[in-house]
Design a protein around this motif. Structure first.
Motif, PDB file in Angstrom:
ATOM      1  N   GLU A 223       0.842  -1.205   0.000  1.00 62.08           N
ATOM      2  CA  GLU A 223       0.000   0.000   0.000  1.00 62.08           C
ATOM      3  C   GLU A 223       0.869   1.242   0.000  1.00 62.08           C
ATOM      4  O   GLU A 223       1.913   1.299   0.656  1.00 62.08           O
ATOM      5  N   HIS A 224       0.433   2.254  -0.755  1.00 56.93           N
ATOM      6  CA  HIS A 224       1.168   3.514  -0.810  1.00 56.93           C
ATOM      7  C   HIS A 224       0.198   4.633  -1.170  1.00 56.93           C
ATOM      8  O   HIS A 224      -0.512   4.552  -2.176  1.00 56.93           O
ATOM      9  N   ASP A 225       0.170   5.664  -0.322  1.00 54.63           N
ATOM     10  CA  ASP A 225      -0.686   6.836  -0.557  1.00 54.63           C
ATOM     11  C   ASP A 225      -2.140   6.445  -0.815  1.00 54.63           C
ATOM     12  O   ASP A 225      -2.815   7.017  -1.684  1.00 54.63           O
ATOM     13  N   GLY A 226      -2.607   5.454  -0.074  1.00 55.77           N
ATOM     14  CA  GLY A 226      -3.994   5.047  -0.196  1.00 55.77           C
ATOM     15  C   GLY A 226      -4.277   4.081  -1.329  1.00 55.77           C
ATOM     16  O   GLY A 226      -5.413   3.614  -1.475  1.00 55.77           O
ATOM     17  N   ASN A 227      -3.274   3.771  -2.148  1.00 55.99           N
ATOM     18  CA  ASN A 227      -3.443   2.820  -3.240  1.00 55.99           C
ATOM     19  C   ASN A 227      -2.998   1.433  -2.797  1.00 55.99           C
ATOM     20  O   ASN A 227      -1.932   1.280  -2.193  1.00 55.99           O
ATOM     21  N   LEU A 228      -3.818   0.422  -3.107  1.00 55.25           N
ATOM     22  CA  LEU A 228      -3.526  -0.948  -2.695  1.00 55.25           C
ATOM     23  C   LEU A 228      -3.116  -1.786  -3.901  1.00 55.25           C
ATOM     24  O   LEU A 228      -3.747  -1.734  -4.966  1.00 55.25           O
ATOM     25  N   PHE A 229      -2.057  -2.558  -3.715  1.00 53.51           N
ATOM     26  CA  PHE A 229      -1.539  -3.450  -4.752  1.00 53.51           C
ATOM     27  C   PHE A 229      -1.329  -4.847  -4.161  1.00 53.51           C
ATOM     28  O   PHE A 229      -1.206  -5.007  -2.950  1.00 53.51           O
ATOM     29  N   ILE A 230      -1.253  -5.828  -5.039  1.00 47.21           N
ATOM     30  CA  ILE A 230      -0.754  -7.149  -4.683  1.00 47.21           C
ATOM     31  C   ILE A 230       0.324  -7.505  -5.699  1.00 47.21           C
ATOM     32  O   ILE A 230       0.074  -7.478  -6.919  1.00 47.21           O
ATOM     33  N   TYR A 242      10.479 -17.591 -13.696  1.00 46.88           N
ATOM     34  CA  TYR A 242       9.761 -17.141 -12.491  1.00 46.88           C
ATOM     35  C   TYR A 242       9.931 -15.629 -12.372  1.00 46.88           C
ATOM     36  O   TYR A 242      11.046 -15.104 -12.477  1.00 46.88           O
ATOM     37  N   ALA A 243       8.827 -14.905 -12.171  1.00 47.55           N
ATOM     38  CA  ALA A 243       8.869 -13.445 -12.201  1.00 47.55           C
ATOM     39  C   ALA A 243       7.764 -12.878 -11.324  1.00 47.55           C
ATOM     40  O   ALA A 243       6.889 -13.606 -10.835  1.00 47.55           O
ATOM     41  N   LEU A 244       7.793 -11.570 -11.117  1.00 50.14           N
ATOM     42  CA  LEU A 244       6.790 -10.895 -10.306  1.00 50.14           C
ATOM     43  C   LEU A 244       5.812 -10.125 -11.185  1.00 50.14           C
ATOM     44  O   LEU A 244       6.217  -9.468 -12.153  1.00 50.14           O
ATOM     45  N   GLY A 245       4.533 -10.217 -10.826  1.00 52.47           N
ATOM     46  CA  GLY A 245       3.489  -9.451 -11.488  1.00 52.47           C
ATOM     47  C   GLY A 245       2.823  -8.497 -10.519  1.00 52.47           C
ATOM     48  O   GLY A 245       3.019  -8.584  -9.304  1.00 52.47           O
ATOM     49  N   LEU A 246       2.016  -7.596 -11.064  1.00 49.24           N
ATOM     50  CA  LEU A 246       1.386  -6.551 -10.251  1.00 49.24           C
ATOM     51  C   LEU A 246      -0.118  -6.513 -10.477  1.00 49.24           C
ATOM     52  O   LEU A 246      -0.587  -6.414 -11.617  1.00 49.24           O
ATOM     53  N   LEU A 247      -0.865  -6.589  -9.373  1.00 43.83           N
ATOM     54  CA  LEU A 247      -2.301  -6.335  -9.374  1.00 43.83           C
ATOM     55  C   LEU A 247      -2.556  -4.998  -8.688  1.00 43.83           C
ATOM     56  O   LEU A 247      -1.987  -4.725  -7.630  1.00 43.83           O
ATOM     57  N   SER A 248      -3.415  -4.178  -9.268  1.00 39.06           N
ATOM     58  CA  SER A 248      -3.777  -2.882  -8.687  1.00 39.06           C
ATOM     59  C   SER A 248      -5.264  -2.872  -8.376  1.00 39.06           C
ATOM     60  O   SER A 248      -6.085  -3.279  -9.219  1.00 39.06           O
ATOM     61  N   LEU A 249      -5.618  -2.423  -7.173  1.00 39.90           N
ATOM     62  CA  LEU A 249      -7.029  -2.278  -6.817  1.00 39.90           C
ATOM     63  C   LEU A 249      -7.540  -0.976  -7.423  1.00 39.90           C
ATOM     64  O   LEU A 249      -7.165   0.111  -6.993  1.00 39.90           O
TER      65      LEU A 249
END
Length: 343
Positions: A223-230, A242-249
């Protein structure tokens, strides 16, 4: 991107000392240790990673000094139980002045992997006061690993990697509400499945018995500045991809699957030119002064090393872009000398 220049490759020629503590470090933090996780409480980092046969905690004021940190095995499961083997990805959390460890385990049969929780109500978690509290599962009670717990807008959530049904073949990311740190209080909701080509590397089996497993796992709230991610790991850990992905709410309700948006490209991936392969299963932490965000992750130093004990814990700083999303860049080579998190 000029304000990210300092994040590309930081080469420092001198070491400085603060008391007995070096002001710089190099990865890896340990020679071996997959699925690294830490939490910062009252001036100390409490760190853990997968050992396979129990839960070990490290305690240190500086994660760069993990090799010199005090450590203790805080839980070894009893034999011949449904949670006695394949103990993966423990996480330690401090919630309402109590300690919790969430961990996946089975009885030696992968299909029986589930999440379990330990509790400690004392001040120092490096003691023998841990109590096994049992299985933590949604009503569907399906295969589950890699649980991560997070408080968002006064509601506690758990995200994890699971199967839709009872057979292997695809791992998805699920989320559920928790009524307390020991209880999932409602149905799970699937918020991510492997869909992009970079998420679909995972061939298993033999020529006569081929198999393909698509993987989304290791979800971590950020979480940063009210924004939530996974941030999650994708493709098989047994591959260099193998790698990292980003989900944004993008909506208001984390339990609304349509409110999550997936970044089309990986957030963090292998860099053969830096001799970093299969970077993933990360966690996040802040610097002691709270001003910097950092990522912990594991990676291999050579191609083809897979999911074994060659994976080592590493860390580097992450930054925030103008659109509010995290920027990590590329995994640093082990030759890079980095400044320690700010005090």
């Amino acid at each position: 991107m000029k304000h990210y220049i300092s994040h590309t490759i930081v080469i420092l020629s001198l070491f400085f000392s603060w008391g007995n503590q070096a002001q710089t470090f190099q990865n890896p933090l340990l020679d071996s240790g997959a699925d690294p996780f830490s939490v910062y409480v009252d001036g100390y980092y409490y760190y853990t990673h997968t050992t396979g046969n129990g839960v070990v905690l490290w305690k240190t004021k500086n994660l760069a000094n993990l090799r010199d940190a005090v450590s203790k095995t805080i839980w070894t499961p009893p034999a011949n139980t449904m949670y006695s083997k394949d103990i993966w990805a423990p996480e330690i959390h401090y919630i309402d002045h109590k300690w919790y460890v969430y961990v996946a385990a089975d009885n030696g049969t992968n299909e029986n992997h589930r999440m379990y929780v330990l509790e400690n109500t004392t001040a120092d978690p490096l003691n023998d006061h841990w109590e096994f509290k049992g299985k933590l599962a949604a009503p569907s009670d399906k295969w589950a690993i890699d649980g991560n717990v997070y408080m968002y807008k006064d509601q506690l959530y758990m995200a994890w990697s699971g199967w839709e049904g009872d057979t292997n073949g695809q791992q998805d990311i699920f989320i559920a509400k928790m009524s307390d740190p020991l209880t999932i209080s409602g149905k799970r909701v699937k918020i991510s499945s492997p869909t992009y080509p970079w998420e679909l590397n995972g061939d298993l089996g033999t020529a006569g018995n081929p198999a393909h497993v698509s993987v989304n796992e290791g979800p971590q709230f950020l979480e940063h500045d009210g924004n939530l991610f996974i941030v999650f790991s994708a493709s098989g850990c047994w591959t260099d991809h193998y790698a990292l992905g980003l989900l944004s709410l993008t909506g208001n309700d984390p339990m609304d699957a349509t409110a999550w948006s997936k970044k089309e490209a990986p957030l963090f991936k292998q860099t053969p030119e830096n001799s970093v392969y299969a970077p993933g299963h990360n966690s996040f932490f802040k610097s002691p002064d709270g001003k910097e965000d950092w990522i912990l992750y594991h990676a291999n130093s050579n191609p083809g090393e897979g999911c074994g004990n060659k994976r080592s814990p590493r860390m580097q700083r992450l930054y925030w872009q103008e659109d509010g999303t995290p920027y990590i860049g590329t995994p640093f080579p082990t030759s890079v000398i980095q400044p320690i998190p700010s005090k």
